[in-house]
Design a protein around this motif. Structure first.
Motif, PDB file in Angstrom:
ATOM      1  N   LEU A  56       0.788  -0.453   0.229  1.00  0.00           N
ATOM      2  CA  LEU A  56      -0.186  -0.060   0.212  1.00  0.00           C
ATOM      3  C   LEU A  56       0.721   1.372   0.021  1.00  0.00           C
ATOM      4  N   TRP A  57       0.913   2.240  -1.027  1.00  0.00           N
ATOM      5  CA  TRP A  57       1.198   3.381  -0.886  1.00  0.00           C
ATOM      6  C   TRP A  57       1.473   3.712   0.415  1.00  0.00           C
ATOM      7  N   HIS A  58       2.463   4.015   1.056  1.00  0.00           N
ATOM      8  CA  HIS A  58       2.729   4.829   2.261  1.00  0.00           C
ATOM      9  C   HIS A  58       3.058   6.757   2.237  1.00  0.00           C
ATOM     10  N   TYR A  59       2.352   7.554   1.720  1.00  0.00           N
ATOM     11  CA  TYR A  59       2.906   9.142   1.635  1.00  0.00           C
ATOM     12  C   TYR A  59       3.573   9.462   3.369  1.00  0.00           C
ATOM     13  N   THR A  60       4.667   9.675   2.526  1.00  0.00           N
ATOM     14  CA  THR A  60       5.857  10.280   4.070  1.00  0.00           C
ATOM     15  C   THR A  60       6.376  11.485   3.352  1.00  0.00           C
ATOM     16  N   GLY A  61       5.152  12.553   3.033  1.00  0.00           N
ATOM     17  CA  GLY A  61       5.484  13.709   2.449  1.00  0.00           C
ATOM     18  C   GLY A  61       6.637  14.036   1.210  1.00  0.00           C
ATOM     19  N   SER A  62       5.795  15.458   0.968  1.00  0.00           N
ATOM     20  CA  SER A  62       6.386  15.754  -0.437  1.00  0.00           C
ATOM     21  C   SER A  62       6.911  15.383  -1.194  1.00  0.00           C
ATOM     22  N   ALA A  63       8.464  15.813  -0.474  1.00  0.00           N
ATOM     23  CA  ALA A  63       9.782  15.148  -0.787  1.00  0.00           C
ATOM     24  C   ALA A  63      10.010  13.864  -1.516  1.00  0.00           C
ATOM     25  N   SER A  64       9.382  12.940  -0.636  1.00  0.00           N
ATOM     26  CA  SER A  64       9.744  11.696  -1.417  1.00  0.00           C
ATOM     27  C   SER A  64       8.446  11.688  -2.330  1.00  0.00           C
ATOM     28  N   PHE A  65       7.663  12.249  -2.371  1.00  0.00           N
ATOM     29  CA  PHE A  65       6.314  12.198  -3.197  1.00  0.00           C
ATOM     30  C   PHE A  65       6.571  12.600  -4.807  1.00  0.00           C
ATOM     31  N   ASP A  66       7.486  13.942  -4.467  1.00  0.00           N
ATOM     32  CA  ASP A  66       7.881  14.615  -5.716  1.00  0.00           C
ATOM     33  C   ASP A  66       8.979  13.520  -6.473  1.00  0.00           C
ATOM     34  N   GLN A  67       9.293  12.736  -5.966  1.00  0.00           N
ATOM     35  CA  GLN A  67      10.148  11.396  -6.421  1.00  0.00           C
ATOM     36  C   GLN A  67       9.768  10.460  -7.288  1.00  0.00           C
ATOM     37  N   PRO A  68       9.003   9.900  -7.639  1.00  0.00           N
ATOM     38  CA  PRO A  68       8.960   8.584  -8.053  1.00  0.00           C
ATOM     39  C   PRO A  68       9.806   7.401  -7.437  1.00  0.00           C
ATOM     40  N   PHE A  80      10.025 -10.749   7.520  1.00  0.00           N
ATOM     41  CA  PHE A  80       9.874  -9.987   7.868  1.00  0.00           C
ATOM     42  C   PHE A  80      11.377  -8.820   7.588  1.00  0.00           C
ATOM     43  N   SER A  81      12.448 -10.289   6.842  1.00  0.00           N
ATOM     44  CA  SER A  81      13.322 -10.265   6.544  1.00  0.00           C
ATOM     45  C   SER A  81      13.867  -9.856   5.210  1.00  0.00           C
ATOM     46  N   HIS A  82      13.186 -10.001   4.369  1.00  0.00           N
ATOM     47  CA  HIS A  82      12.871  -9.688   3.035  1.00  0.00           C
ATOM     48  C   HIS A  82      12.338  -8.060   2.985  1.00  0.00           C
ATOM     49  N   TRP A  83      11.292  -8.033   3.659  1.00  0.00           N
ATOM     50  CA  TRP A  83      10.808  -6.544   3.881  1.00  0.00           C
ATOM     51  C   TRP A  83      11.657  -5.632   4.369  1.00  0.00           C
ATOM     52  N   ILE A  84      12.379  -5.865   5.228  1.00  0.00           N
ATOM     53  CA  ILE A  84      13.826  -4.933   6.085  1.00  0.00           C
ATOM     54  C   ILE A  84      14.728  -4.614   4.910  1.00  0.00           C
ATOM     55  N   LYS A  85      15.363  -5.639   4.559  1.00  0.00           N
ATOM     56  CA  LYS A  85      16.304  -5.022   3.270  1.00  0.00           C
ATOM     57  C   LYS A  85      15.375  -4.228   2.497  1.00  0.00           C
ATOM     58  N   ASP A  86      14.667  -4.176   2.073  1.00  0.00           N
ATOM     59  CA  ASP A  86      13.992  -3.075   1.106  1.00  0.00           C
ATOM     60  C   ASP A  86      13.376  -2.378   1.285  1.00  0.00           C
ATOM     61  N   ASP A  87      13.745  -1.471   0.965  1.00  0.00           N
ATOM     62  CA  ASP A  87      14.170   0.237   1.660  1.00  0.00           C
ATOM     63  C   ASP A  87      13.033   1.374   0.778  1.00  0.00           C
ATOM     64  N   SER A  88      12.078   0.666  -0.508  1.00  0.00           N
ATOM     65  CA  SER A  88      10.904   0.885  -0.633  1.00  0.00           C
ATOM     66  C   SER A  88       9.788   0.858   0.576  1.00  0.00           C
ATOM     67  N   VAL A  89       9.852  -0.369   2.088  1.00  0.00           N
ATOM     68  CA  VAL A  89       9.314  -0.719   2.893  1.00  0.00           C
ATOM     69  C   VAL A  89       8.961  -0.283   4.391  1.00  0.00           C
ATOM     70  N   THR A  90       8.246   0.540   4.534  1.00  0.00           N
ATOM     71  CA  THR A  90       8.244   1.460   5.232  1.00  0.00           C
ATOM     72  C   THR A  90       8.082   0.925   6.634  1.00  0.00           C
ATOM     73  N   GLU A  91       6.771  -0.182   6.742  1.00  0.00           N
ATOM     74  CA  GLU A  91       6.055  -1.128   8.054  1.00  0.00           C
ATOM     75  C   GLU A  91       5.817  -1.816   7.368  1.00  0.00           C
ATOM     76  N   VAL A  92       5.708  -3.220   8.412  1.00  0.00           N
ATOM     77  CA  VAL A  92       4.753  -4.342   8.096  1.00  0.00           C
ATOM     78  C   VAL A  92       3.720  -4.150   8.773  1.00  0.00           C
ATOM     79  N   THR A  93       2.099  -4.746   8.179  1.00  0.00           N
ATOM     80  CA  THR A  93       0.536  -4.711   8.870  1.00  0.00           C
ATOM     81  C   THR A  93       0.270  -5.730   8.713  1.00  0.00           C
ATOM     82  N   VAL A  94      -0.552  -6.313   9.528  1.00  0.00           N
ATOM     83  CA  VAL A  94      -1.323  -7.500   9.405  1.00  0.00           C
ATOM     84  C   VAL A  94      -2.254  -7.166   8.930  1.00  0.00           C
TER      85      VAL A  94
END
Ligand SMILES: CC(=O)SCCNC(=O)CCNC(=O)[C@H](O)C(C)(C)COP(=O)(O)OP(=O)(O)OC[C@H]1O[C@@H](n2cnc3c(N)ncnc32)[C@H](O)[C@@H]1OP(=O)(O)O
Length: 421
Positions: free
Chosen positions: A227-239, A271-285
């Motif tokens: 799910l797309w996670h809006y983390t502020g305009s700075a990252s929003f402008d950089q696809p 979890f290990s896979h997502w920890i290594k993936d910089d595009s993932v901010t958090e894991v939800t269930v």
């Protein structure tokens, strides 16, 4: 191969019932039926008991579903048959499906369409009906060319009791696993409450597969969504900098393989896979049940322990929400879960602040219902909730093995390398 437990021979001749006023005649036999034979209860079966699922390899393992309401309705009952048994069998490698419905008698009218309902949840034109020899022939042929997903989908491997297992990640649209998913997805309906089929054309769905490497059998799978996670305009402008929350939707270890540690391995691989993936901010269930919550709590605590996080939680004084927030982001654990874990650690560390920390969170969470209560009642309600929660934490922490030295695990756990203490 032994298939007897699934099929067996129908010991009853096929009978047709003709309704009459007082007595009825069973067509094809000389038996006379009494009025009692027409009571609805006699013609009603529990769909959870009638449905028998089998996984077939060198032998057949048979088990019952936990839920059948998505298929047979909320009451989970089937009307119009006596001695109803619905055999739903899968080859444990290809998951080629087989259906055979058996009964000793059925009503001419008003009966439920047992077979039709089940088939509507299985891949069209793929199911072999009744002809067991044809089914065996089909899956044996398929097995000759059956392959595990390609090597670039492999994300983790482990050994359990001398057998090698591997975790692969594929998109739901990936041709290498699309057919397997179409066949196996009914397990989500039968074992996870409120599960529904996912959109097979939406590439944002990813599936994590757990396979036995030696036997190519699927042990379990997890459907996940980014799910797309809006983390502020700075990252929003950089696809290229777009961030996601990774959501675990359906997590299942197939019944014959449960209780052996596979669920724990699979969760840790994800979890290990997502920890290594910089595009993932958090894991939800999504809607975790009690069993999954237990597994998640244990594994999350274990990971924090191995990252030496237990020593970082203040032993005296309040643990502030700012501190919790900055740490939870490093571990990619969602807010409520991370708060609970910090509380469990405080309990484990015998922190004198444990009780206050828990009560403060409970008070904020239940503010609307607590604020109108007289003070003594409010204190009483908070104390009761605290005691219940503390008991549950004790149960969870007691199941964890904190014996592993953090220094040893630093070298084994990819998460430990990524997160600096
Ligand atoms: C988000 C959602 O999807 S919520 C829905 C979750 N899915 C389901 O409920 C579907 C049906 N259930 C399942 O798929 C599984 O049972 C899961 C996913 C809940 C758990 O997976 P499992 O592989 O059974 O978990 P795992 O074996 O790692 O741990 C479960 C238990 O087995 C124990 N265990 C682990 N290894 C072993 C072993 N070698 N021998 C015996 N027991 C073991 C664990 O200690 C744990 O004990 P507990 O029952 O006291 O908690």
């Amino acid at each position: 191969m032994i298939f007897n437990p699934i099929i067996g021979s129908n010991k009853y001749p096929y009978m047709k019932i003709t309704m009459m006023n007082a007595n009825a005649v069973v067509a094809g036999s000389n038996d006379t039926m009494s009025i009692a034979d027409f009571q609805p209860a006699i013609w009603t079966s529990s769909s959870n008991s009638a449905l028998k699922i089998s996984l077939v390899s060198d032998n057949a393992i048979q088990f019952s579903p936990v839920f059948t309401y998505p298929i047979y309705g909320d009451s989970e009952q089937i009307y119009g048959y006596q001695d109803l048994v619905i055999h739903l069998a899968f080859d444990s490698v290809t998951f080629k499906p087989f259906v055979n419905v058996k009964y000793s008698a059925k009503l001419d009218e008003g009966r439920d369409d047992v077979e039709g309902r089940l088939l509507s949840f299985l891949p069209k034109d793929d199911v072999v009906l009744k002809d067991e020899a044809k089914w065996v022939d089909c899956f044996q042929k398929e097995q000759e060319t059956y392959k595990l997903p390609p090597q670039d989908c492999l994300i983790d491997e482990y050994l359990l009791d001398g057998e090698a297992f591997a975790v692969y990640r594929t998109k739901v649209t990936d041709p290498s696993t699309k057919e397997l998913h179409r066949r196996i997805q009914i397990f989500s309906l039968l074992f996870i409450e409120a599960a529904s089929y996912i959109d097979q054309d939406d590439p944002n769905w990813e599936i994590f597969w757990l396979f036995s490497k030696d036997h190519k059998q699927c042990i379990g799978y997890v459907t996940t969504y980014k799910l797309w996670h809006y983390t502020g305009s700075a990252s929003f402008d950089q696809p290229e900098n777009i961030k996601y929350r990774a959501r675990i939707s359906q997590f299942i270890i197939l019944p014959p393989y449960q209780g052996k540690g596979h669920g724990s391995h699979l969760y840790e691989a994800l979890f290990s896979h997502w920890i290594k993936d910089d595009s993932v901010t958090e894991v939800t269930v999504e809607d975790p049940n009690e069993n999954f919550d237990d597994l998640r709590d244990r594994k999350d605590l274990q990971r924090l322990y191995e990252n030496r996080f237990f020593n970082q939680v203040a032993k005296d004084g309040e643990v502030s929400q700012e501190w919790i927030e900055s740490n939870r982001m490093r571990y990619k654990i969602e807010k409520r879960q991370f708060n609970r874990l910090v509380e469990m650690i405080m309990m484990h560390n015998n922190s004198p602040q444990f009780r206050l920390q828990v009560k403060r969170r409970l008070y904020i969470k239940n503010y609307d219902s607590l604020i109108d209560m007289p003070e003594s009642e409010r204190k009483d309600a908070l104390q009761k909730s605290f005691l219940l929660l503390a008991d549950d934490y004790k149960r969870i922490v007691a199941k964890c093995k904190f014996s592993k030295r953090a220094t040893e695990s630093d070298n084994q756990n990819p998460c430990a390398k990524k997160i600096k203490g």
